[in-house]
Enzyme design. Structure first.
Site, PDB file in Angstrom:
ATOM      1  CG  ASP A  67      -1.777   1.221   1.318  1.00 51.14           C
ATOM      2  OD1 ASP A  67      -2.778   1.248   0.575  1.00 51.14           O
ATOM      3  OD2 ASP A  67      -1.465   2.155   2.081  1.00 51.14           O
TER       4      ASP A  67
ATOM      5  CE1 TYR B  10       0.650   7.753   2.910  1.00 51.88           C
ATOM      6  CE2 TYR B  10       1.160   5.554   2.130  1.00 51.88           C
ATOM      7  CZ  TYR B  10       0.304   6.429   2.761  1.00 51.88           C
ATOM      8  OH  TYR B  10      -0.895   5.963   3.245  1.00 51.88           O
TER       9      TYR B  10
ATOM     10  CG  HIS C 122      -4.793   9.536   0.538  1.00 51.03           C
ATOM     11  ND1 HIS C 122      -3.453   9.564   0.307  1.00 51.03           N
ATOM     12  CD2 HIS C 122      -4.918   9.019   1.784  1.00 51.03           C
ATOM     13  CE1 HIS C 122      -2.797   9.095   1.360  1.00 51.03           C
ATOM     14  NE2 HIS C 122      -3.674   8.761   2.274  1.00 51.03           N
TER      15      HIS C 122
HETATM   16  N1  NAP Z   1      -5.480   5.855   3.764  1.00 52.94           N
HETATM   17  C1  NAP Z   1      -4.965   6.588   4.735  1.00 52.94           C
HETATM   18  O1  NAP Z   1      -5.376   7.726   4.971  1.00 52.94           O
HETATM   19  C2  NAP Z   1      -3.854   6.017   5.562  1.00 52.94           C
HETATM   20  C3  NAP Z   1      -3.468   6.678   6.729  1.00 52.94           C
HETATM   21  C4  NAP Z   1      -2.444   6.109   7.498  1.00 52.94           C
HETATM   22  C5  NAP Z   1      -1.862   4.926   7.085  1.00 52.94           C
HETATM   23  N2  NAP Z   1      -2.240   4.309   5.911  1.00 52.94           N
HETATM   24  C6  NAP Z   1      -1.603   3.040   5.466  1.00 52.94           C
HETATM   25  O2  NAP Z   1      -1.632   2.105   6.535  1.00 52.94           O
HETATM   26  C7  NAP Z   1      -0.298   1.675   6.814  1.00 52.94           C
HETATM   27  C8  NAP Z   1      -0.122   1.309   8.281  1.00 52.94           C
HETATM   28  O3  NAP Z   1      -0.394   2.382   9.126  1.00 52.94           O
HETATM   29  P1  NAP Z   1       0.751   3.120   9.977  1.00 52.94           P
HETATM   30  O4  NAP Z   1       1.974   3.186   9.177  1.00 52.94           O
HETATM   31  O5  NAP Z   1       0.142   4.378  10.479  1.00 52.94           O
HETATM   32  O6  NAP Z   1       0.953   2.284  11.260  1.00 52.94           O
HETATM   33  P2  NAP Z   1       0.918   0.791  11.858  1.00 52.94           P
HETATM   34  O7  NAP Z   1       1.143  -0.241  10.841  1.00 52.94           O
HETATM   35  O8  NAP Z   1      -0.321   0.756  12.685  1.00 52.94           O
HETATM   36  O9  NAP Z   1       2.175   0.883  12.843  1.00 52.94           O
HETATM   37  C9  NAP Z   1       3.465   1.117  12.357  1.00 52.94           C
HETATM   38  C10 NAP Z   1       4.371   1.435  13.543  1.00 52.94           C
HETATM   39  O10 NAP Z   1       4.440   0.305  14.412  1.00 52.94           O
HETATM   40  C11 NAP Z   1       5.780  -0.192  14.441  1.00 52.94           C
HETATM   41  N3  NAP Z   1       5.659  -1.666  14.372  1.00 52.94           N
HETATM   42  C12 NAP Z   1       5.280  -2.410  13.310  1.00 52.94           C
HETATM   43  N4  NAP Z   1       5.248  -3.716  13.635  1.00 52.94           N
HETATM   44  C13 NAP Z   1       5.627  -3.814  14.906  1.00 52.94           C
HETATM   45  C14 NAP Z   1       5.824  -4.903  15.786  1.00 52.94           C
HETATM   46  N5  NAP Z   1       5.587  -6.151  15.408  1.00 52.94           N
HETATM   47  N6  NAP Z   1       6.239  -4.640  17.056  1.00 52.94           N
HETATM   48  C15 NAP Z   1       6.466  -3.366  17.463  1.00 52.94           C
HETATM   49  N7  NAP Z   1       6.307  -2.299  16.682  1.00 52.94           N
HETATM   50  C16 NAP Z   1       5.895  -2.515  15.406  1.00 52.94           C
HETATM   51  C17 NAP Z   1       6.492   0.394  13.270  1.00 52.94           C
HETATM   52  O11 NAP Z   1       7.857   0.594  13.570  1.00 52.94           O
HETATM   53  P3  NAP Z   1       9.074   0.256  12.541  1.00 52.94           P
HETATM   54  O12 NAP Z   1       8.643   0.667  11.174  1.00 52.94           O
HETATM   55  O13 NAP Z   1      10.174   1.088  13.093  1.00 52.94           O
HETATM   56  O14 NAP Z   1       9.327  -1.211  12.659  1.00 52.94           O
HETATM   57  C18 NAP Z   1       5.784   1.741  13.120  1.00 52.94           C
HETATM   58  O15 NAP Z   1       6.296   2.670  14.040  1.00 52.94           O
HETATM   59  C19 NAP Z   1       0.545   2.884   6.370  1.00 52.94           C
HETATM   60  O16 NAP Z   1       1.897   2.582   6.248  1.00 52.94           O
HETATM   61  C20 NAP Z   1      -0.151   3.236   5.076  1.00 52.94           C
HETATM   62  O17 NAP Z   1       0.234   2.346   4.046  1.00 52.94           O
HETATM   63  C21 NAP Z   1      -3.248   4.840   5.165  1.00 52.94           C
END
Ligand code: NAP
Length: 286
Positions: free
Chosen positions: A48, A53, A115
């Site tokens: 994704d 980004y 988005h």
């Molecule tokens: N459509 C939208 O408006 C929208 C908005 C926000 C996000 N998104 C999408 O959703 C994806 C995920 O959301 P997100 O990036 O906000 O956050 P997330 O996946 O909920 O959390 C990511 C965070 O958690 C850490 N993490 C991941 N796995 C872990 C584990 N097993 N143990 C401990 N810590 C862990 C990562 O650190 P490290 O990377 O340092 O390992 C990072 O800091 C985004 O990357 C994006 O593709 C879409």
């Protein structure tokens, strides 16, 4: 039948989407390339990203490397990008899409999303803006440049305007994790054949230190991250965990060898508000 890492959901356009995906927000340049490549090698097939980004070139590089190193084909992957808010509208959406496709180094996109919805608070003609954006995406879909089209951060009242169009949204990608589940939107989507993807399934990290979740995780010998991802999957939601840490990229996929009991799913769904990003699509100022 129990889901596996290779399971897929059928979308309303007849195509299939993997039951788990990989997030790329806040991964820059070389890190985006490394993590996308590691994700593909670990077994993720859905990636994704979004023009917002500013890492599509890096992700694209990781995709190319991942395909080679995992010995798979481009068609095995399911790549998503999104049109950013200031590029909504018919002409601008078409231009934004071409830019994303080029940056990613692809010749087609599996899924392209709006988005954020244009909303009443910002635009009197918000419905028209969303419909114009959708018309551009529909045409790109008919040309075969995009295989499936959908939205993100749409609530029921935003979605309704798109439900009578020639191609209905296949996906709605919304924030979903214990502490913020938006169950009304999930219910509306699932009753209307729209697949829900869960963004920030770990609350961007904010839910990982929660003691209530730690107690549930301990019962299964799993991490809090793993039970959060499993929580989404058991709600028929596609979680999109992001990590740039290779060991976490792998462990976040180890969610198909256990099943949360109904009582634990219910307890996670009933948790009061916490870990929320603070973004309400009707109120955002971006
Ligand atoms: N459509 C939208 O408006 C929208 C908005 C926000 C996000 N998104 C999408 O959703 C994806 C995920 O959301 P997100 O990036 O906000 O956050 P997330 O996946 O909920 O959390 C990511 C965070 O958690 C850490 N993490 C991941 N796995 C872990 C584990 N097993 N143990 C401990 N810590 C862990 C990562 O650190 P490290 O990377 O340092 O390992 C990072 O800091 C985004 O990357 C994006 O593709 C879409």
């Amino acid at each position: 039948m129990a889901k596996t890492i290779n399971s897929k959901f059928k979308m309303n356009d007849g195509r299939e989407i993997p039951v788990i995906g990989f997030g790329t927000w806040k991964a820059d340049g070389d890190t985006a390339a490394m993590s996308a490549c590691e994700a593909i090698k670990a077994g993720y097939r859905l990636l994704d990203c979004a023009s917002l980004y500013r890492n599509e070139a890096g992700v694209g590089e990781g995709i190319a490397r991942g395909i080679k190193e995992a010995g798979i084909k481009r068609e095995d992957l399911f790549i998503t990008s999104k049109v950013w808010n200031r590029m909504r509208g018919y002409e601008k959406t078409k231009a934004a899409f071409e830019k994303s496709l080029t940056a990613l180094g692809l010749d087609y996109m599996d899924l392209y999303l709006i988005h954020w919805p244009a909303v009443k608070k910002q635009f009197e003609n918000w419905e028209e803006i969303n419909l114009d954006t959708w018309r551009a995406m529909t045409e790109l879909c008919k040309e075969g440049k995009i295989l499936s089209i959908g939205v993100a951060n749409f609530k029921e009242h935003h979605l309704k305007a798109l439900m009578e169009t020639e191609i209905k949204p296949a996906v709605d990608q919304i924030e979903f994790h214990p502490g913020y589940t938006q169950m009304e939107t999930v219910k509306f989507c699932q009753e209307n054949g729209i697949i829900v993807e869960g963004w920030s399934p770990l609350g961007s990290g904010a839910v990982l230190a929660d003691e209530r979740l730690a107690a549930i995780a301990a019962k299964y010998g799993k991490s809090v991250a793993q039970i959060c991802l499993r929580f989404a999957i058991q709600n028929d939601i596609v979680p999109l965990p992001k990590s740039v840490t290779p060991s976490r990229i792998v462990s976040n996929l180890e969610v198909f060898d256990f099943e949360l009991k109904d009582e634990d799913v219910a307890a996670m769904a009933a948790m009061p508000l916490f870990g929320w990003s603070g973004y309400n699509s009707d109120e955002v100022d971006f």
